[in-house]
Design an enzyme around this catalytic site. Structure first.
Site, short mmCIF file in Angstrom:
data_model
loop_
_atom_site.label_atom_id
_atom_site.label_comp_id
_atom_site.label_asym_id
_atom_site.label_seq_id
_atom_site.Cartn_x
_atom_site.Cartn_y
_atom_site.Cartn_z
N SER A 87 9.23 107.71 5.36
CA SER A 87 9.67 108.85 5.02
C SER A 87 11.13 109.78 4.94
CB SER A 87 9.35 109.65 4.74
OG SER A 87 7.96 109.50 3.78
N LYS A 90 13.59 109.13 2.39
CA LYS A 90 13.76 110.52 1.36
C LYS A 90 15.02 110.87 1.92
CE LYS A 90 9.36 111.38 -0.06
NZ LYS A 90 8.42 110.84 1.48
N SER A 142 7.93 116.08 1.96
CA SER A 142 8.09 114.76 1.74
C SER A 142 6.53 114.04 0.50
CB SER A 142 7.50 113.77 3.26
OG SER A 142 7.53 112.39 2.90
#
Length: 369
Positions: A87, A90, A142
């Site tokens: 993640s 991101k 997330s």
């Protein structure tokens, strides 16, 4: 910043690399084609000024400690090693989409977005979310579902991935390949500790990005009213000066983190990748080391700037407009580089030693084959 005398830098250059890069084609190629940020960043071992205080221990397969203000890389391990980013990717999604989307725009997520696997903020296929809400969910909790919904708002997954990869190239994050907007594991997807530091530094220059990664608690829309979401960054509010950015984990990528803290007018960026356990205490130790070392050690590389996008033009009847200066790695930069004269000397001399080492490795390999 305290500068290391040129003579001292030259004297230290031969021993600047604590761990010699692994022998073999990868090591030789790292010196034949110096990586972005400087020749010393091409190995897999730890690189740091030998005069620096002892580095904290970390179980991460790769890490970077950098001065977020000057761009100087203070210490690193396998900084250009390519790993699954989980993640932490991101951060690139947010940096790419913040300037492209109207944050007041209302979005109705698709059923596919609402049902995506992994961490989620809990979207429903109703037009009750703004882009602002979704960006907050993306960087605070997330939300994999929020990432897909944002990609849909940007014209679809294919367009968003193309935009993300174009942004990575603009930043000179050449180890990064986005195959998903949320970081879920997919063949061919990758990033590096160096690239994540580049992305975080660029993101922190954007006020909206800083707001999303630094928010601890916020309200999030629900079909009836709202509920609270809390930031997954455990250091927010606990580590002095923590600004945030992003952590990640998947069973294949293991743990990863990229973040920054600011104290007394100075910013330190830390990235760790492929960590098998809890990286939070180690991140704190690396941040402490960075604050104690900035301005006191010879840098081992630099976080380069983005590629200039403006093209030179020739006004009618006038002289050509000078082309903009191109950001160069530390080993190729002049005195205007954040690394400075001493840093350039260290990198240049160490690079020559690396070339000799790589050449010796190649000769030995030829005899073995």
């Amino acid at each position: 910043m305290k500068r290391v005398p040129l003579i001292t830098a030259l004297a230290l250059a031969g021993s600047l690399v604590f761990v010699v890069p692994s022998a073999g084609p990868a090591a030789a190629d790292a010196y034949d084609n110096p990586p972005i940020g400087g020749a010393l960043l091409g190995g897999r071992g730890v690189v740091v000024d030998p005069a620096a205080r002892r580095l904290p221990k970390t179980e991460a397969s790769a890490f970077v400690v950098a001065d977020g203000d000057t761009g100087e890389v203070l210490a690193a391990k396998n900084p250009h090693g390519r790993f699954l980013p989980a993640s932490t990717l991101k951060a690139l999604t947010a940096l790419t989409l913040i300037p492209k989307l109207d944050r007041k725009k209302m979005v109705k997520p698709s059923h596919e977005a609402c049902n995506v696997e992994g961490s989620a903020v809990g979207l429903t296929p109703r037009k009750i979310y703004t882009v602002d809400d979704l960006l907050r969910a993306l960087m605070m909790v997330s939300g994999n579902d929020a990432a897909v919904a944002l990609a849909e708002a940007n014209g679809g997954l294919a367009k968003t991935l193309a935009d993300m990869n174009a942004e990575a190239k603009r930043l000179q994050a050449m180890d990064t390949v986005a195959k998903t907007p949320n970081g879920l594991d997919k063949p061919g997807q990758s990033s590096s500790a160096y690239d994540l530091a580049l992305i975080a530094r660029a993101g922190l220059a954007n006020p909206a990005f800083r707001k999303y990664v630094g928010t601890k608690v916020a309200n999030f829309p629900a079909p009836k009213g709202h509920y609270q979401i809390a930031n997954h960054n455990r250091l927010l509010g606990r580590y002095p000066g923590m600004m945030g950015v992003k952590n990640g984990w998947t069973s294949k990528a293991l743990g990863s983190f990229v973040g920054a803290a600011r104290r007394d007018g100075h910013t330190i960026i830390v990235t760790v990748m492929r960590h098998e356990g809890s990286f939070w205490p180690e991140v704190q130790d690396l941040l402490d080391w960075g604050f104690a070392s900035r301005g006191r050690v010879a840098p081992v590389g630099t976080l380069v700037g983005p590629v200039p996008t403006a093209k030179p033009t020739r006004p009618v009847g006038g002289p050509p407009t000078p082309a903009p200066a191109v950001s160069r790695p530390a080993d190729a930069a002049g005195d205007s580089s954040p690394v400075g004269t001493a840093g350039v000397a260290v990198l240049a001399v160490a690079a020559l030693g690396g070339l000799a080492f790589a050449y010796g490795v190649r000769r030995r390999r030829r005899r073995q084959e």
